[in-house]
Write a protein that holds these residues in place. Structure first.
Motif, PDB file in Angstrom:
ATOM      1  N   GLU A  26      -2.313  16.888 -15.529  1.00  0.00           N
ATOM      2  CA  GLU A  26      -1.383  17.140 -16.580  1.00  0.00           C
ATOM      3  C   GLU A  26      -1.428  16.157 -17.679  1.00  0.00           C
ATOM      4  N   ARG A  27      -1.961  14.915 -17.320  1.00  0.00           N
ATOM      5  CA  ARG A  27      -2.261  14.070 -18.226  1.00  0.00           C
ATOM      6  C   ARG A  27      -3.132  14.571 -19.237  1.00  0.00           C
ATOM      7  N   ASP A  28      -4.419  14.871 -18.646  1.00  0.00           N
ATOM      8  CA  ASP A  28      -5.554  15.194 -19.437  1.00  0.00           C
ATOM      9  C   ASP A  28      -5.213  16.530 -20.395  1.00  0.00           C
ATOM     10  N   ALA A  29      -4.311  17.436 -19.938  1.00  0.00           N
ATOM     11  CA  ALA A  29      -3.967  18.487 -20.699  1.00  0.00           C
ATOM     12  C   ALA A  29      -3.031  17.992 -22.011  1.00  0.00           C
ATOM     13  N   ARG A  30      -2.229  17.037 -21.564  1.00  0.00           N
ATOM     14  CA  ARG A  30      -1.378  16.707 -22.572  1.00  0.00           C
ATOM     15  C   ARG A  30      -2.232  15.788 -23.878  1.00  0.00           C
ATOM     16  N   ILE A  31      -3.346  15.018 -23.009  1.00  0.00           N
ATOM     17  CA  ILE A  31      -4.177  14.346 -24.334  1.00  0.00           C
ATOM     18  C   ILE A  31      -4.977  15.372 -25.047  1.00  0.00           C
ATOM     19  N   TYR A  32      -5.331  16.429 -24.345  1.00  0.00           N
ATOM     20  CA  TYR A  32      -6.184  17.363 -25.093  1.00  0.00           C
ATOM     21  C   TYR A  32      -5.272  18.171 -26.277  1.00  0.00           C
ATOM     22  N   ASP A  33      -4.047  18.537 -25.902  1.00  0.00           N
ATOM     23  CA  ASP A  33      -3.100  19.098 -26.671  1.00  0.00           C
ATOM     24  C   ASP A  33      -3.126  18.116 -28.039  1.00  0.00           C
ATOM     25  N   ARG A  34      -2.556  16.720 -27.798  1.00  0.00           N
ATOM     26  CA  ARG A  34      -2.332  16.113 -28.647  1.00  0.00           C
ATOM     27  C   ARG A  34      -3.670  15.860 -29.630  1.00  0.00           C
ATOM     28  N   THR A  35      -4.655  15.590 -29.181  1.00  0.00           N
ATOM     29  CA  THR A  35      -5.890  15.599 -29.759  1.00  0.00           C
ATOM     30  C   THR A  35      -6.239  16.856 -30.840  1.00  0.00           C
ATOM     31  N   ARG A  36      -6.081  18.030 -30.289  1.00  0.00           N
ATOM     32  CA  ARG A  36      -6.002  19.203 -30.807  1.00  0.00           C
ATOM     33  C   ARG A  36      -5.108  19.305 -32.106  1.00  0.00           C
ATOM     34  N   ALA A  37      -3.797  18.801 -31.533  1.00  0.00           N
ATOM     35  CA  ALA A  37      -3.083  19.113 -33.100  1.00  0.00           C
ATOM     36  C   ALA A  37      -3.275  17.958 -34.081  1.00  0.00           C
ATOM     37  N   LEU A  38      -3.830  16.779 -33.620  1.00  0.00           N
ATOM     38  CA  LEU A  38      -4.303  15.826 -34.517  1.00  0.00           C
ATOM     39  C   LEU A  38      -5.371  16.358 -35.310  1.00  0.00           C
ATOM     40  N   ARG A  39      -6.303  17.190 -34.880  1.00  0.00           N
ATOM     41  CA  ARG A  39      -7.619  17.521 -35.412  1.00  0.00           C
ATOM     42  C   ARG A  39      -7.155  18.443 -36.355  1.00  0.00           C
ATOM     43  N   GLN A  40      -6.168  19.625 -36.066  1.00  0.00           N
ATOM     44  CA  GLN A  40      -5.510  20.599 -36.802  1.00  0.00           C
ATOM     45  C   GLN A  40      -4.759  20.129 -38.183  1.00  0.00           C
ATOM     46  N   SER A  41      -4.132  19.089 -37.865  1.00  0.00           N
ATOM     47  CA  SER A  41      -3.380  18.551 -38.850  1.00  0.00           C
ATOM     48  C   SER A  41      -4.188  17.877 -40.211  1.00  0.00           C
ATOM     49  N   GLY A  42      -5.487  17.554 -39.578  1.00  0.00           N
ATOM     50  CA  GLY A  42      -6.699  16.970 -40.536  1.00  0.00           C
ATOM     51  C   GLY A  42      -6.485  15.496 -40.672  1.00  0.00           C
ATOM     52  N   GLU A  43      -6.133  14.830 -39.487  1.00  0.00           N
ATOM     53  CA  GLU A  43      -6.078  13.348 -39.264  1.00  0.00           C
ATOM     54  C   GLU A  43      -7.452  13.039 -39.090  1.00  0.00           C
ATOM     55  N   SER A  44      -7.623  11.856 -39.109  1.00  0.00           N
ATOM     56  CA  SER A  44      -9.112  11.177 -38.998  1.00  0.00           C
ATOM     57  C   SER A  44      -9.517  11.250 -37.316  1.00  0.00           C
TER      58      SER A  44
END
Length: 184
Positions: A60-78
């Motif tokens: 569950e932790r890894d899934a949340r990290i993946y989701d947050r990382t994907r969301a950050l990448r899609q928003s154009g963050e560094s």
């Protein structure tokens, strides 16, 4: 589409539940081997003694990290993400919260380790066979041997007390006075 009259999502849910059950069953067996315990030790006791967090919590932790990382990448963050973005994803907190629940709080191992959970998880030494027996109560104690049918009565063979339990051995049995003094 239905499989034998059941909706597909129902089949997927039961399949996922079966997979999770099998994985956690395997984790329990591995943890029991790590702590040199009896096969009667519960999942919670074995994983806690082995400092082996439940794999469903880690997944569950890894899934949340993946989701947050994907969301950050899609928003154009560094490309380098601040540590605060993942700060609330500590598996220890989730595991402690689960162990504090009504289902596990009364268990001997959980009540012994939970007050010092952080220190227990940081320790360097492995759990010995004897320590596993004392913490779980599953071992050479009359109460446990009587429960599994190996002894007729739960009497202490050393001092003839009515109940030979792990707690009796740790606190009261005169046969273990020298070892108890060393421990204290």
């Amino acid at each position: 589409m239905a499989l034998y009259g059941a909706p597909v999502w129902s089949h997927r849910l039961t399949c996922a539940h079966r997979c999770k059950t099998k994985i956690l069953s395997l984790q329990r067996r591995v943890a029991i081997r790590m702590v040199r315990g009896y096969r009667t030790i519960s999942f919670e006791a074995a994983t806690l003694l082995a400092c082996f967090p439940p794999l469903d919590i880690l997944a569950e932790r890894d899934a949340r990290i993946y989701d947050r990382t994907r969301a950050l990448r899609q928003s154009g963050e560094s490309a380098s993400y601040p540590a605060s973005a993942f700060g609330a994803l500590r598996w220890q907190e989730t595991w402690c919260a689960r162990l504090r629940g009504d289902r596990y709080a009364h268990k001997r191992v959980v009540s012994a380790i939970l007050p010092a959970f952080e220190a227990w998880m940081r320790r360097k030494r492995r759990v010995t066979f004897r320590l596993t027996q004392v913490l779980t109560g599953h071992g050479c104690f009359g109460e446990y041997l009587c429960k599994i049918g190996r002894e007729a009565m739960a009497v202490c063979h050393h001092c003839e007390a009515d109940q030979d339990t792990a707690q009796h051995t740790l606190e009261a049995c005169p046969a273990w006075t020298v070892e108890r003094q060393v421990l204290v």
